[in-house]
Design an enzyme around this catalytic site. Structure first.
Site, PDB file in Angstrom:
ATOM      1  N   TYR A 117       0.836  -1.194   0.036  1.00 11.89           N
ATOM      2  CA  TYR A 117       0.153  -0.089  -0.111  1.00 11.89           C
ATOM      3  C   TYR A 117       0.812   1.150  -0.027  1.00 11.89           C
ATOM      4  CZ  TYR A 117      -2.712   3.702   2.053  1.00 11.89           C
ATOM      5  OH  TYR A 117      -3.370   5.060   1.900  1.00 11.89           O
ATOM      6  N   GLU A 205      -3.634   7.540  -3.575  1.00 10.60           N
ATOM      7  CA  GLU A 205      -3.661   5.972  -2.929  1.00 10.60           C
ATOM      8  C   GLU A 205      -3.191   5.177  -4.030  1.00 10.60           C
ATOM      9  OE1 GLU A 205      -7.163   5.242  -0.899  1.00 10.60           O
ATOM     10  OE2 GLU A 205      -6.176   4.800   1.205  1.00 10.60           O
TER      11      GLU A 205
END
Ligand code: GDP
Ligand code: MN
Length: 397
Positions: A117, A205
């Site tokens: 991530y 993101e």
């Protein structure tokens, strides 16, 4: 403003971030045929034998909702595109009503060795840009933060000094990358940082950022939010706006430069100034009511703007009463009164309307309302206004 994954990937690519190549299919006739030739075309250009068919909606969590399909041959791509196009996906980010898919992205499949991530946000408390990485790619980061906070690594970058390679190395160490991979990660993070800064983003993101079996880092998914105040500098980003993805009332409101946010209650609010709008919502709640929206018509609204604001409020079928709460400063109370009356007449207003005016030309404004012949409930002060509108909404139910 938000954009789609495929657009975010185009933007990342411009800044040197590796992304899978793909083709976009829009809704319309012959989706299956177009998907099939896009898949063949892609294979010719990229040499891939695996494809991923991905729903393009402004919400994450598509994978678990059936919006991401890995396909091993062209007929499966064809079937997946046909199945996903037009489907309503319900994910934790869409709300219960879900989001309908109008666009499908077909990309070359990747060989995933590890999923990470990566997130970039602004930490307003320290006025710096924070980059976060985690070994738990593909998972919801909120869940990782709650259960395994030790698996999230953060660095804060002072924008005046800019991103330095030690920032990237710190994240890479956290992710357990080899020295060779770290070199690439330092570049990858730096490119994402530049993309964030130069595009005036408020959030980026990349979940997952993957390490491929061939050893390179690739952005496999991408979610971007932009600071609307910076959009005037980026006409090419504004062009990426997809109105199909936005709430119809929000789009209408932004056309007239009104700050509108739909809420769950039944009391429509028309207020000037964000601070007054917030205190209006507070006082409605204090007296047992629920606001149906936040609406700030701004400090210098015209009669027309007020009328448009009314229309937007009334498009919400949940609205059982309306409270107009205006402090006339630059915006005069008589102008507001005229706008209210014009809108009430044009829309043949059925729901009770409570009006509280204060400030410049207040007497003139009240007079205009009183002599309009319309059933308007006048109020003096915030408390009186809130009590009256809450009672009216309850009676209306
Ligand atoms: P999201 O569910 O909306 O966040 O959509 P993502 O783009 O993140 O995709 C969800 C998951 O699908 C990823 O975490 C991957 O595990 C998987 N996936 C996506 N693209 C590929 C690919 O090219 N190859 C493989 N094997 N899996 C993929
Ligand atoms: Mn994702």
């Amino acid at each position: 403003m938000n954009i789609h994954e495929y657009q975010a990937k185009q933007l990342l690519k411009k800044f040197g971030v590796k992304v899978p190549e793909g083709r976009l299919i829009e809704e319309g006739a012959n989706v299956a045929e177009r998907a099939s030739s896009a898949a063949q075309d892609l294979a010719k250009a990229q040499g891939n034998s695996v494809w991923v068919v991905k729903a393009q909606i402004h919400a994450g969590g598509r994978g678990k909702a059936g919006g991401v399909k890995v396909c091993k041959d062209v007929p499966s791509v064809k079937a997946a595109a046909q199945e996903i196009m037009g489907k309503t996906l319900v994910t934790p980010q869409t709300g219960a009503q879900g989001k309908k898919v109008h666009k499908v992205w077909i990309e070359e499949g990747s060989d995933i060795a590890r999923e990470f991530y990566l997130g970039v946000v602004i930490d307003r408390a320290i006025s710096q840009i924070v980059m976060m990485a985690s070994t738990e790619g593909g998972m919801e980061i909120e869940e990782v933060a709650a259960k395994h906070p030790e698996k999230i690594f953060k660095v804060a970058v002072d924008p005046t000094l800019g991103y330095q390679s030690f920032h990237g190395r710190k994240l890479a160490v956290g992710l357990g990358l080899t020295p060779e991979q770290t070199k690439e990660a330092v570049k990858f993070f730096g490119n994402v940082y530049r993309c964030f800064l130069d595009s005036d983003c408020s959030l980026v993101e990349i979940n997952p950022m993957i390490l491929t079996k061939q050893g390179s880092l690739v952005a496999l998914d991408a979610k971007f939010n932009f600071d609307d105040n910076g959009l005037f500098r980026h006409p090419e980003i504004v062009e990426m706006r997809d109105l199909l993805e936005e709430n119809a009332q929000d789009v209408e409101a932004s056309k007239y430069d009104l700050a509108y946010i739909a809420l769950d209650g039944n009391i429509g609010c028309l207020v000037n100034g964000a601070g007054l709008a917030m205190s209006t919502m507070d006082i409605i709640k204090l007296h047992g009511g629920e606001p149906a929206n936040f609406l700030d018509v701004g400090g210098s609204a015209s009669k027309e703007k007020v009328a448009h604001a009314f229309k937007i409020i009334l498009k919400d079928p949940a609205v059982k009463a309306i409270l107009v709460n205006i402090f006339g400063g630059i915006m005069k109370c008589d102008v507001i009164a005229e706008g209210v009356i014009a809108a009430a007449r044009e829309l043949q207003l059925q729901v009770p309307l409570v009006v509280r005016l204060e400030g410049t030309n207040v007497e003139k404004g009240k007079e205009i309302l009183a002599s309009s012949g319309l059933k308007i409930i006048p109020a003096d002060g915030l408390t009186d206004a809130a009590k009256k509108v809450v009672a009216a909404a309850k009676a209306g139910k």
